[in-house]
Design an enzyme around this catalytic site. Sequence first.
Site: not given
Length: 392
Positions: A73, A208, A331
């Site tokens: 992000t 991740h 998200c």
Amino acid sequence: MTVARVYLDHNATTATRPSVAAAMADVLAATGNPSSVHAEGRAKRALVEEARRKVAALVGADAACVTFTSGGTEASNLALTPTIRDSRDLRRVTRLAVSAVEHPAVAAGARFPSAAVETIPVDGRGVVDLQAVEAAFARHASVHPDERMILALMAANNETGVIQPVAEAAAIAKRHGGLVHVDAVQAAGKIPVDIGELGCDFLAIAAHKFGGPAGVGALARAHEGLSVDEPLVRGGGQEKGWRGGTENVAGFVGMGVAAEEAAGLEAFADLAQVRDALEAGLRALGDLTVFGEGVSRLPNTSCFAVRGLSSANAMIALDLAGIAVSAGSACSSGKTKASPVLDAMGIDHDLSTGMLRVSFGWSSGAQDGEAFLKAWTPIVARRKPGAVMTAA
């Protein structure tokens, strides 16, 4: 009785590789700031630069053009700004085109004002409309020849797994003097990703997603002549001024180790067969819609729905059976609402609200798909005319 857990939400976050955890533990056991000139600081600096080289190798970038961030992000928000400067073309960047299926980090337009953001449609399979890309860039080049446009197009969709024709779209943008940013968060470590072959200027990844720690990512640039006037995090000039603040050395090292292990793609070589076997088993149980079927998809991802079965009820039942899946992007808020990705694909609401995503990871195997089918069979069986779907 404790129910054995089967984790099938790897597109949200995958398992941390044991080698990553061990390497990070070693870093945390040693002191030193990588910006310090003493021996301890120099040792930490060497670790940071070694990690940078490993991350760069994963995406075919020059290590000098890789900036560590807190994740995908931040990496996308760092790149997507009207203050982009390109030493090879000094025109201002005034407009952003985003595909209709981008991750929320990009879909909102990052640091571009909303009036300067244009959405490019996708077809019913979730593939970006290249003719629309052509039209948008040709129009901007014609009306604003002294300005540039940047395209934001993900390498692979986080919900459906659909792989986008990035190289083709990038060639169109470049032909009209544009720039290209690629969100490769879901793609890196699962399929080959090379910033040069894709033809993009910026590329974002997150550790991740391929076995590294959460909270670490990177932005790669095609060449050192690309910069931004306004970094997101101002501070002491770390990361060559791209991102201030004391470096997360343990996180960077963990990302580097994960990148090195993920580069070979060995763990994903057989996952397409696991996914296909899962979908064959699902289809044998009756009515099934697989979103993005018929086009290239990530080998680990299956996004599907059974009409009349809500994702909320299904997820509860699966969770009680020990199966962890999702109903879209981790998200997004309101996880059981209709997916904006499926809306963009033209999927009707009754079907899209039943969407589930099963995503395998580097540690997954055929037994995981089989466990899902075992848990899924009674859930589908309860979905009969007049029957009440329960979580029990």
